[in-house]
Write an enzyme that holds these catalytic residues in place. Structure first.
Site, PDB file in Angstrom:
ATOM      1  N   SER A 195      45.442  32.530  32.238  1.00  0.00           N
ATOM      2  CA  SER A 195      43.932  32.278  32.012  1.00  0.00           C
ATOM      3  C   SER A 195      43.711  30.826  31.216  1.00  0.00           C
ATOM      4  O   SER A 195      44.144  30.008  31.804  1.00  0.00           O
ATOM      5  CB  SER A 195      43.190  33.413  31.405  1.00  0.00           C
ATOM      6  OG  SER A 195      41.744  33.282  31.466  1.00  0.00           O
ATOM      7  N   HIS A 215      42.060  40.498  36.140  1.00  0.00           N
ATOM      8  CA  HIS A 215      42.518  39.444  35.576  1.00  0.00           C
ATOM      9  C   HIS A 215      43.388  39.813  34.325  1.00  0.00           C
ATOM     10  O   HIS A 215      42.817  40.355  33.093  1.00  0.00           O
ATOM     11  CB  HIS A 215      41.374  38.901  34.943  1.00  0.00           C
ATOM     12  CG  HIS A 215      41.457  37.676  34.092  1.00  0.00           C
ATOM     13  ND1 HIS A 215      41.651  36.564  34.873  1.00  0.00           N
ATOM     14  CD2 HIS A 215      41.380  37.208  33.010  1.00  0.00           C
ATOM     15  CE1 HIS A 215      41.653  35.412  33.920  1.00  0.00           C
ATOM     16  NE2 HIS A 215      41.359  35.832  32.838  1.00  0.00           N
TER      17      HIS A 215
HETATM   18  C1  GTR Z   1      37.003  33.553  30.685  1.00  0.00           C
HETATM   19  C2  GTR Z   1      36.785  32.176  31.298  1.00  0.00           C
HETATM   20  C3  GTR Z   1      37.867  31.548  32.076  1.00  0.00           C
HETATM   21  C4  GTR Z   1      39.355  32.051  31.469  1.00  0.00           C
HETATM   22  C5  GTR Z   1      39.085  33.499  30.796  1.00  0.00           C
HETATM   23  C6  GTR Z   1      40.335  33.672  29.874  1.00  0.00           C
HETATM   24  O1  GTR Z   1      35.914  33.885  29.619  1.00  0.00           O
HETATM   25  O2  GTR Z   1      35.425  31.990  31.745  1.00  0.00           O
HETATM   26  O3  GTR Z   1      37.653  30.199  32.463  1.00  0.00           O
HETATM   27  O4  GTR Z   1      39.698  31.267  30.768  1.00  0.00           O
HETATM   28  O5  GTR Z   1      38.261  33.330  29.944  1.00  0.00           O
HETATM   29  O6  GTR Z   1      40.913  32.659  29.196  1.00  0.00           O
HETATM   30  O7  GTR Z   1      40.765  34.846  29.861  1.00  0.00           O
END
Ligand code: GTR
Length: 422
Positions: free
Chosen positions: A258, A399
């Site tokens: 991420s 995610h």
């Molecule tokens: C979210 C962000 C993403 C990603 C994510 C993370 O809130 O919008 O770009 O980086 O966090 O790091 O888990």
């Protein structure tokens, strides 16, 4: 006057709405033309690795330095290491766990971070290593009560935050599998390098403060911020590996998830000691093409996380079409070293297809080197990894970082790392 103010307010709200509007409809992806990787700014076409390295590559690197992540500082910082603990019986005797305090000093500021290494006990010579930040402190990756809390953590977490719980993010760290396959890990909490929150206090507690004029630097359009600092910090972990007799310096991979997937690509683009660069669910401003404006976009990310990027980047909020560069070029900066991008089926926010396409569009640079990138523009189905000189998979689920991801990352490293040195 009242009418005028109302008009301004309506116009402002519409603009905010347009920028906040997140598209998840493939048919609404705008048509766009990506900059040609091999075409220099003066119109000449690069035809050899030498021309790429001396002319085109520096032009592309300059876009990312001046317009997205900011300029990485190269001034000398003093560094010292102190091993705090060593447990040769970690993971049921399979590994040695060490905690190392790293002290940085520069520009009258001192900053302490704590790195943690897990090294397989059963080894014949030096071992390959994954460099990977953790999000919730070294203590979150194992339940081991001897693990010291990461110093940067207290700046962003209240005392009653559930993230203080040991092992609270163990699911992301397939340590047993990693050690069983002969790999070592070095990890550190990313808050130690740049506490991940807005405000001057965080900047002052970050590694940016180790450099002269950092406050002044703060206002420049190309001032580096958190992603730049995190990338710098992972290179410092490599410096530490260079002092260790167990680490194989020809087999160092970086893995980031991420926001750390974004930082891993940026670190990999700048530091050739990373032989394999892995980005997991990195999305917007990571592996995903910005010009698709699908899922999270530059307007949204620069408003939610202004401290991640150099100030100039927000110029492209709602204005991706004007960008003279895109993220496939970040991936291409890693060639001829190996890059692997991973997506998750339920992670639309990260624009999985854009992550795939950016990796695929790095192909011409791999070809320059006589190598093979993804060798396809066709997005593969779930659990059908592509592994050439570049690699990609998309797996079922959300995610996250799963054992499936780690297993594929190790398959890819096994494929590309030279045989072990004895
Ligand atoms: C979210 C962000 C993403 C990603 C994510 C993370 O809130 O919008 O770009 O980086 O966090 O790091 O888990």
């Amino acid at each position: 006057m009242k009418k005028f103010l109302t008009l301004i307010l309506v116009a402002w709200t519409c603009n905010m709405f347009a920028q906040n509007n997140v598209n998840y409809d493939e048919t609404r992806v705008p048509s766009f033309v990506l900059p040609n990787l091999l075409e220099c700014n003066d119109g000449t076409i690069v035809t050899s690795p030498q021309e790429w390295e001396t002319k085109r590559r520096p032009e592309i690197l300059e876009y990312f330095l001046s317009q997205e992540y900011g300029r990485t500082r190269h001034d000398k910082v003093n560094v010292s290491y102190k091993t705090l603990t060593e447990n040769t019986h970690a993971l049921n005797g399979k590994a040695t766990l060490r905690q190392i305090r790293i002290t940085f000093s520069g520009a009258g500021t001192t900053l302490e971070t704590i790195a943690m290494t897990l090294v397989p006990n059963q080894r014949n010579g030096r071992v390959p290593v994954f460099v990977a930040y953790n999000f919730k402190g070294n203590h979150s990756t194992l339940t081991d009560t001897t693990i010291v809390y990461s110093p940067g953590f207290r700046l962003v977490k209240k005392p009653d935050d559930p993230d203080w719980k040991r092992g609270c993010q163990m699911n992301r760290w397939a340590y047993d599998k990693i050690i069983d396959r002969g790999y070592a890990v070095i990890t550190m909490c990313y808050h130690d390098i740049y506490p991940d929150a807005n405000g001057k206090e965080m900047l002052d507690h970050s590694v940016c403060a180790l450099f002269p004029d950092h406050a002044l630097n703060d206002t420049r359009s190309d001032a580096w911020r958190a992603i730049g600092a995190w990338a710098w910090g992972s290179s410092r972990l490599v410096d530490y590996l260079y002092t260790q007799d167990w680490a194989d310096l020809d087999r160092i991979a970086i893995m980031g998830h991420s926001r750390q997937g974004k930082a891993a690509l940026w670190a990999g683009a700048q530091d050739p000691r990373f032989r394999v660069v892995i980005s997991n669910c990195s999305g917007c401003s990571g592996a995903a093409l910005a010009k698709r404006v699908y899922g999270e976009n530059i307007g949204v990310i620069t408003r939610s996380f202004p401290w991640w990027f150099c100030p100039m980047y927000s110029f492209y909020a709602g204005n991706e079409a004007a960008m003279p560069f895109d993220q496939h070029e970040l991936i291409a900066l890693i060639a001829p070293r190996h890059v692997y991008v991973a997506s998750a089926a339920e992670d639309n926010w990260a624009d999985q297809k854009g992550e795939f396409l950016a990796t695929s569009y790095a192909e011409p640079v791999y070809r320059l080197y006589g190598m093979t990138g993804l060798n396809t523009t066709e997005w593969p189905g779930l659990h059908q990894p592509i592994m050439h000189d570049a690699g990609y998979h998309i797996r079922a689920g959300i995610h996250d970082v799963t054992d499936y991801d780690w297993e594929r990352f190790m398959d890819f490293c096994d494929l590309h790392f030279p045989l072990a040195k004895r």
